[in-house]
Scaffold this motif. Structure first.
Motif, mmCIF file in Angstrom:
data_model
loop_
_atom_site.group_PDB
_atom_site.id
_atom_site.type_symbol
_atom_site.label_atom_id
_atom_site.label_comp_id
_atom_site.label_asym_id
_atom_site.label_seq_id
_atom_site.Cartn_x
_atom_site.Cartn_y
_atom_site.Cartn_z
ATOM 1 N N MET B 1 0.840 -1.191 0.000
ATOM 2 C CA MET B 1 0.000 0.000 0.000
ATOM 3 C C MET B 1 0.888 1.259 0.000
ATOM 4 S SD MET B 1 -2.985 1.113 2.694
ATOM 5 C CE MET B 1 -1.928 1.284 4.118
ATOM 6 N N ILE B 2 0.581 2.178 -0.882
ATOM 7 C CA ILE B 2 1.353 3.423 -0.961
ATOM 8 C C ILE B 2 0.570 4.542 -0.255
ATOM 9 C CG2 ILE B 2 2.451 5.117 -2.466
ATOM 10 C CD1 ILE B 2 3.724 2.423 -2.779
ATOM 11 N N VAL B 3 1.224 5.163 0.700
ATOM 12 C CA VAL B 3 0.588 6.257 1.426
ATOM 13 C C VAL B 3 1.414 7.531 1.238
ATOM 14 C CG1 VAL B 3 -0.153 7.114 3.693
ATOM 15 C CG2 VAL B 3 -0.330 4.675 3.173
ATOM 16 N N ARG B 4 0.740 8.602 0.916
ATOM 17 C CA ARG B 4 1.438 9.880 0.816
ATOM 18 C C ARG B 4 1.061 10.754 2.014
ATOM 19 N NH1 ARG B 4 3.630 13.482 -2.861
ATOM 20 N NH2 ARG B 4 3.287 12.171 -4.684
ATOM 21 N N ILE B 5 2.075 11.340 2.625
ATOM 22 C CA ILE B 5 1.789 12.408 3.591
ATOM 23 C C ILE B 5 1.968 13.695 2.804
ATOM 24 C CG2 ILE B 5 2.428 13.541 5.749
ATOM 25 C CD1 ILE B 5 3.566 10.887 6.706
ATOM 26 N N SER B 6 0.895 14.398 2.667
ATOM 27 C CA SER B 6 0.888 15.586 1.831
ATOM 28 C C SER B 6 2.024 16.538 2.187
ATOM 29 C CB SER B 6 -0.441 16.304 2.018
ATOM 30 O OG SER B 6 -0.994 16.582 0.783
ATOM 31 N N GLY B 7 2.730 16.995 1.167
ATOM 32 C CA GLY B 7 3.788 17.961 1.386
ATOM 33 C C GLY B 7 5.076 17.353 1.898
ATOM 34 N N GLU B 8 5.100 16.025 2.086
ATOM 35 C CA GLU B 8 6.276 15.397 2.664
ATOM 36 C C GLU B 8 6.863 14.330 1.750
ATOM 37 O OE1 GLU B 8 6.465 13.761 6.913
ATOM 38 O OE2 GLU B 8 5.324 15.621 7.051
ATOM 39 N N GLY B 9 6.049 13.345 1.413
ATOM 40 C CA GLY B 9 6.549 12.285 0.564
ATOM 41 C C GLY B 9 5.676 11.052 0.626
ATOM 42 N N GLN B 10 6.133 10.005 -0.060
ATOM 43 C CA GLN B 10 5.349 8.777 -0.147
ATOM 44 C C GLN B 10 6.037 7.647 0.604
ATOM 45 O OE1 GLN B 10 5.163 8.898 -4.568
ATOM 46 N NE2 GLN B 10 2.988 8.470 -4.238
ATOM 47 N N TYR B 11 5.223 6.748 1.154
ATOM 48 C CA TYR B 11 5.731 5.600 1.907
ATOM 49 C C TYR B 11 5.057 4.332 1.409
ATOM 50 C CZ TYR B 11 7.524 9.042 5.211
ATOM 51 O OH TYR B 11 8.185 10.100 5.780
ATOM 52 N N GLU B 12 5.850 3.254 1.382
ATOM 53 C CA GLU B 12 5.269 1.956 1.044
ATOM 54 C C GLU B 12 5.044 1.197 2.343
ATOM 55 O OE1 GLU B 12 7.662 -0.444 -1.482
ATOM 56 O OE2 GLU B 12 6.029 -1.849 -1.891
ATOM 57 N N LEU B 13 3.779 0.866 2.621
ATOM 58 C CA LEU B 13 3.435 0.199 3.874
ATOM 59 C C LEU B 13 3.022 -1.244 3.625
ATOM 60 C CD1 LEU B 13 3.227 3.097 5.189
ATOM 61 C CD2 LEU B 13 1.294 2.180 6.461
ATOM 62 N N PRO B 14 3.348 -2.130 4.589
ATOM 63 C CA PRO B 14 2.848 -3.501 4.465
ATOM 64 C C PRO B 14 1.308 -3.479 4.494
ATOM 65 C CG PRO B 14 4.056 -3.192 6.551
ATOM 66 C CD PRO B 14 4.194 -1.930 5.764
ATOM 67 N N ASP B 15 0.714 -4.363 3.710
ATOM 68 C CA ASP B 15 -0.754 -4.360 3.607
ATOM 69 C C ASP B 15 -1.430 -4.545 4.962
ATOM 70 O OD1 ASP B 15 -0.746 -3.828 0.966
ATOM 71 O OD2 ASP B 15 -0.899 -5.921 0.315
ATOM 72 N N ALA B 16 -0.720 -5.249 5.864
ATOM 73 C CA ALA B 16 -1.307 -5.506 7.183
ATOM 74 C C ALA B 16 -1.610 -4.198 7.937
ATOM 75 C CB ALA B 16 -0.367 -6.373 8.010
ATOM 76 N N ASP B 17 -0.883 -3.148 7.574
ATOM 77 C CA ASP B 17 -1.083 -1.870 8.271
ATOM 78 C C ASP B 17 -2.354 -1.149 7.828
ATOM 79 O OD1 ASP B 17 1.044 -2.001 9.934
ATOM 80 O OD2 ASP B 17 2.398 -0.874 8.639
ATOM 81 N N ALA B 18 -2.873 -1.563 6.685
ATOM 82 C CA ALA B 18 -4.022 -0.850 6.127
ATOM 83 C C ALA B 18 -5.190 -0.824 7.112
ATOM 84 C CB ALA B 18 -4.456 -1.493 4.818
ATOM 85 N N GLN B 19 -5.419 -1.987 7.730
ATOM 86 C CA GLN B 19 -6.562 -2.065 8.640
ATOM 87 C C GLN B 19 -6.361 -1.154 9.854
ATOM 88 O OE1 GLN B 19 -7.582 -6.040 9.893
ATOM 89 N NE2 GLN B 19 -9.383 -5.268 10.994
ATOM 90 N N ARG B 20 -5.138 -1.193 10.391
ATOM 91 C CA ARG B 20 -4.805 -0.360 11.551
ATOM 92 C C ARG B 20 -4.981 1.129 11.212
ATOM 93 N NH1 ARG B 20 -5.197 0.929 16.306
ATOM 94 N NH2 ARG B 20 -3.507 2.109 17.264
ATOM 95 N N LEU B 21 -4.494 1.491 10.056
ATOM 96 C CA LEU B 21 -4.589 2.883 9.623
ATOM 97 C C LEU B 21 -6.065 3.280 9.466
ATOM 98 C CD1 LEU B 21 -2.662 5.203 8.871
ATOM 99 C CD2 LEU B 21 -2.897 4.546 6.490
ATOM 100 N N ASN B 22 -6.818 2.364 8.928
ATOM 101 C CA ASN B 22 -8.245 2.619 8.726
ATOM 102 C C ASN B 22 -8.962 2.827 10.066
ATOM 103 O OD1 ASN B 22 -10.390 3.082 7.075
ATOM 104 N ND2 ASN B 22 -10.964 0.921 6.886
ATOM 105 N N GLU B 23 -8.604 1.974 11.036
ATOM 106 C CA GLU B 23 -9.188 2.097 12.382
ATOM 107 C C GLU B 23 -8.906 3.483 12.962
ATOM 108 O OE1 GLU B 23 -7.784 -0.834 15.183
ATOM 109 O OE2 GLU B 23 -8.543 -2.411 13.847
ATOM 110 N N LEU B 24 -7.619 3.850 12.938
ATOM 111 C CA LEU B 24 -7.209 5.160 13.464
ATOM 112 C C LEU B 24 -7.943 6.272 12.729
ATOM 113 C CD1 LEU B 24 -3.361 4.561 13.771
ATOM 114 C CD2 LEU B 24 -4.938 4.963 15.673
ATOM 115 N N ASP B 25 -8.055 6.082 11.438
ATOM 116 C CA ASP B 25 -8.715 7.061 10.583
ATOM 117 C C ASP B 25 -10.164 7.271 11.017
ATOM 118 O OD1 ASP B 25 -9.041 8.773 8.505
ATOM 119 O OD2 ASP B 25 -9.383 7.216 7.020
ATOM 120 N N ASN B 26 -10.857 6.161 11.216
ATOM 121 C CA ASN B 26 -12.260 6.262 11.642
ATOM 122 C C ASN B 26 -12.392 6.931 13.005
ATOM 123 O OD1 ASN B 26 -13.285 5.117 9.339
ATOM 124 N ND2 ASN B 26 -13.214 3.021 10.137
ATOM 125 N N GLN B 27 -11.472 6.590 13.907
ATOM 126 C CA GLN B 27 -11.503 7.217 15.235
ATOM 127 C C GLN B 27 -11.222 8.716 15.136
ATOM 128 O OE1 GLN B 27 -9.045 5.203 18.183
ATOM 129 N NE2 GLN B 27 -9.606 3.228 17.305
#
Lengths: 254, 92
Positions: B1-27
């Motif tokens: 999964m590719i995630v960009r932090i706006s104005g900073e850069g892009q990161y390649e994350l393991p797919d397993a992190d997607a769910q965690r990120l989504n959880e945090l996002d919803n919270q």
């Protein structure tokens, strides 16, 4: 992915694909984007330079106030040597106010310094990204002329287009930030010009100003201490000054 | 999964992190809707940390379309609110 990232992601992606779809020649769009980036980068650099100028002006004001502090200290000593404790006290009160101003200015200058460093660092990173964008853009343009690479272009172009949009956003924010900093430095400068600085240089009647009164109230004990210390020093020095061992009970001369 | 932090850069994350990120996002969304600035700041920091620490930062010339784009690191609570009201960080 819903939520924060999802929504933002959707907005940016829609804008980017609209931008590239609309373009008859993606190469032209990329060139335009690149030129726009250079232009924005110039603005950021100019913004940083303006902030440096504002900071220097504040530092010059600091210098002036420092000289004023020395002058008021000397005046207090002279007044005391001539047994004019009232004048000495007035001078020391103004000195304390000036020292407080100095402290505020110091903090402002330090804050500007810190932000200026961050912005300069940012500007460097953005410059590197723009350079990378330029290289990538040329590769994509070359691929575009070779019609068989169409699909690959689509993918690459989405990444480059996203980068283009993001660089624009990043520089917009950097520019906004320099603007805010300049405004803040300007406000401090105005305050110094209009505020207490002018009248601490003249022994006039105190202004009916709550801030000033509060400052003087809190300055009271500091002034007393300094006055006592000065008297002791003058006493030790002997000379033409009378020995004023116990300064606090010395009657006012008028 | 590719995630960009706006104005900073892009990161390649393991797919397993997607769910965690989504959880945090919803919270984070919930905290903004509840007007809880402190909670939002904390969750926002956790999201950024997850991306930066778990992810591999892409170099400047690796430009890939992101799966997720996060707002700039220094986004204010006010900006986040605007974000959720649908206006977005990039005005039309």
């Amino acid at each position: 992915m819903p939520g924060l990232g999802g929504r933002f992601s959707t907005v940016v992606k829609a804008k980017v694909s609209k931008l590239l779809d609309r373009a008859e020649d993606p190469g032209e769009t990329l060139d335009y984007g690149y030129n726009k980036q250079l232009e924005l980068l110039q603005n950021v650099k100019k913004g940083i330079a303006d902030v440096v100028t504002s900071k220097k002006r504040l530092q010059m004001q600091e210098e002036q106030i420092k000289q004023q502090v020395v002058k008021l200290d000397t005046q207090a000593r002279q007044a005391l040597a001539q047994n004019r404790e009232d004048l000495a006290r007035a001078a020391l009160e103004r000195k304390t106010v000036a020292q407080n101003e100095l402290q505020t200015l110091d903090q402002q200058v330090a804050e500007l310094e810190k932000q200026q460093e961050q912005l300069t660092e940012n500007e460097k990173k953005m410059r590197a990204k723009i350079e990378a964008f330029r290289t990538k853009k040329e590769v994509i343009k070359a691929q575009y002329s070779a019609a068989e690479a169409q699909v690959k272009i689509g993918e690459a172009a989405s990444g480059v287009g996203e980068q283009m949009a993001d660089l624009g956003l990043a520089m917009q924010r950097a520019e906004d930030k320099t603007e805010q900093m300049r405004a803040r430095a300007g406000a401090v400068e105005e305050l110094e010009k209009a505020g207490t600085f002018d009248d601490i240089t003249q022994l006039g009647p105190p202004q009916d100003d709550i801030d000033r009164q509060l400052a003087e109230l809190s300055a009271g004990s500091q002034v007393d201490d300094e006055l006592a210390k000065m008297k002791a020093e003058l006493g030790e020095g002997g000379g033409d000054a009378p020995a004023l061992g116990d300064g606090q009970s010395q009657p006012e001369q008028s | 999964m590719i995630v960009r932090i706006s104005g900073e850069g892009q990161y390649e994350l393991p797919d397993a992190d997607a769910q965690r990120l989504n959880e945090l996002d919803n919270q984070a969304v919930a905290s903004v809707e509840a007007g809880d600035e402190g909670k939002f700041a904390e969750l926002w920091k956790q999201m950024l940390d997850l991306v930066c620490k778990d992810g591999r930062e892409l170099s400047d010339d690796e430009l890939i379309g992101s799966d997720v784009i996060l707002p700039p690191r220094d986004s204010t609570f006010e900006e986040a609110k605007g974000e959720f009201s649908g206006e977005g960080l990039i005005p039309d």
